[in-house]
Design a protein around this motif. Sequence first.
Motif, PDB file in Angstrom:
ATOM      1  N   ARG A 221       0.844  -1.194   0.000  1.00  0.00           N
ATOM      2  CA  ARG A 221       0.000   0.000   0.000  1.00  0.00           C
ATOM      3  C   ARG A 221       0.876   1.239   0.000  1.00  0.00           C
ATOM      4  O   ARG A 221       1.679   1.441   0.906  1.00  0.00           O
ATOM      5  CB  ARG A 221      -0.945   0.014   1.202  1.00  0.00           C
ATOM      6  N   GLY A 225      -2.631   5.336  -0.605  1.00  0.00           N
ATOM      7  CA  GLY A 225      -3.637   4.289  -0.484  1.00  0.00           C
ATOM      8  C   GLY A 225      -3.763   3.385  -1.691  1.00  0.00           C
ATOM      9  O   GLY A 225      -4.488   2.386  -1.643  1.00  0.00           O
ATOM     10  N   THR A 226      -3.086   3.695  -2.777  1.00  0.00           N
ATOM     11  CA  THR A 226      -3.166   2.851  -3.965  1.00  0.00           C
ATOM     12  C   THR A 226      -2.260   1.627  -3.813  1.00  0.00           C
ATOM     13  O   THR A 226      -1.342   1.605  -2.997  1.00  0.00           O
ATOM     14  CB  THR A 226      -2.768   3.646  -5.225  1.00  0.00           C
ATOM     15  N   ALA A 227      -2.535   0.622  -4.651  1.00  0.00           N
ATOM     16  CA  ALA A 227      -1.769  -0.616  -4.579  1.00  0.00           C
ATOM     17  C   ALA A 227      -0.411  -0.458  -5.249  1.00  0.00           C
ATOM     18  O   ALA A 227      -0.303   0.132  -6.327  1.00  0.00           O
ATOM     19  CB  ALA A 227      -2.545  -1.754  -5.227  1.00  0.00           C
ATOM     20  N   ASP A 288      -7.824  -5.507  -0.010  1.00  0.00           N
ATOM     21  CA  ASP A 288      -6.873  -6.267   0.803  1.00  0.00           C
ATOM     22  C   ASP A 288      -7.549  -7.509   1.391  1.00  0.00           C
ATOM     23  O   ASP A 288      -8.694  -7.437   1.881  1.00  0.00           O
ATOM     24  CB  ASP A 288      -6.326  -5.401   1.937  1.00  0.00           C
ATOM     25  N   LEU A 320      -1.510  -6.945   4.014  1.00  0.00           N
ATOM     26  CA  LEU A 320      -0.864  -6.106   3.017  1.00  0.00           C
ATOM     27  C   LEU A 320       0.632  -6.296   3.115  1.00  0.00           C
ATOM     28  O   LEU A 320       1.139  -7.012   3.986  1.00  0.00           O
ATOM     29  CB  LEU A 320      -1.253  -4.643   3.175  1.00  0.00           C
TER      30      LEU A 320
END
Length: 497
Positions: A221, A225-227, A288, A320
């Motif tokens: 993360r 907040g993006t992957a 997640d 995560l």
Amino acid sequence: MTTTDLPRSRADLHRPRFHLTPESTWMNDPNGLVLHEGTWHAFFQNNPHGSLWDNMSWGHAVSTDLATWTALPVALPCSEQEMIFSGSVVHDAQNVSGLGTPGGSGPLLAFYTSAYSPDHPEHPGIQAQSIASSTDDGMTWEFYAGNPVLDRSSANFRDPKVLWHEESGRWVMVAVEATDYALHLFTSQDLLRWEPASVFRHPSLDGGIWECPDLVRVHERRADGTAGRESWALILSTNPGGPAGGSGTWTILGDFDGIRFTASAEPQPLDLGPDCYAAVTFSGVDGDPVVLGWMNNWAYADRTPTAPWRSAMTLPRTLLLEERPTGLALVQRLVVPEGLRTIELPPLPGPLTAAVPTAGTDAASAPSALGAAAQSLQLPALDADEPFRLRGTLAADVPHRLVLRIGADAPARELVIEVGADGALIVDRSAAHAEPFAAEHSLTAPYVPADEQAEIAVDLIVDRSCVELELDGGRAVVSAQIFPGPGAVTLRSEALD
């Protein structure tokens, strides 16, 4: 009626409020975890007829918030010649199995291990994989007439976890040959016919039988907040050979191409405590992964003092990844119930303060003889009967212990979090029970913070008999049962020589 809001006359001293428990029977492994149409379904190994392991069937509970659970009737009952062992549930949205209603939204399919009795006419003493289907969102189930769908003529082939692999466009099943320490992978296009794909072994995990495998994609993360980067995580339980002794759960990061899993790191504990086994993730989750474990240990599960109900599940956790100097590592974040009473701790060790009695105590019964090497911490009135959360930091460079005392009676009922001279943190529950319990499993495996780390962030949740401790933002989690009974809660910090 919810399993976490029972009338006081039915709920004994130890039943947690926010951890899933059976109403009046035995529970072990979580099974068939699935998020479907906004409802979280938790199936679980259940003896519908008693408080010890037997008559294995699938119990069932549902939740909309992962904190309050409503008990439902047994979903998959055993028979005289077939027990229903662990497995998983997926949504067959395209009805590739043909087991759904024509024109419908697709069935839920439960994959489970048929544990056949020695006198079964066709599969005596064999464990094989079978299917049940539901067309009413998991409320009722029908056993598939073609069961079993996967049979290796083995007595220890079990615990199927089914997932969809997008890149290969196939369904994947992982299951174990428990006593051979082997993970077997299979693929399918219709969820009914399964082809062998590969076998995975790891020499570091041969200290106990393998059970309850899971294979899940996990992401890093970013700050926004993006992957970020991704890895696959193999989750695997061993009995014995757990991190804290007895049974326990491990994770291995690696790559998965739809056929073969290749490890890229050594096995790491999913949980450093004695009470997290058979942990698996919910299917149907967009984001997640969310994992749930059985909060007990096969070394003493039949002796937990809560009959007629026995065992609980852990709090759910999200998974995560985090980049560390040694590479990617798994991080777990507890899913904390909303509205849980939270107390922020001062930095510890800190300046001495006066002992402040909590509700139900007086100055004479408050901790005494603190001396220069100890401090009593000011807390709002707390009682062990009500769940609460303590958050703060512990010094990593000063040997000391944080002692949570429940009640004023002797002998003390105390849960200890200790940081040693080497900076490693352990939890000691040896004195936390009203009656002797699992003395040989009192200590957790140590948490060793990063080099030159001055503080350890702690987030402790106490829900009657269920204690969970998240360390350093999820770099480690500790799960442990305690059985202190009711009483006012006090807290002190003590320096160690």
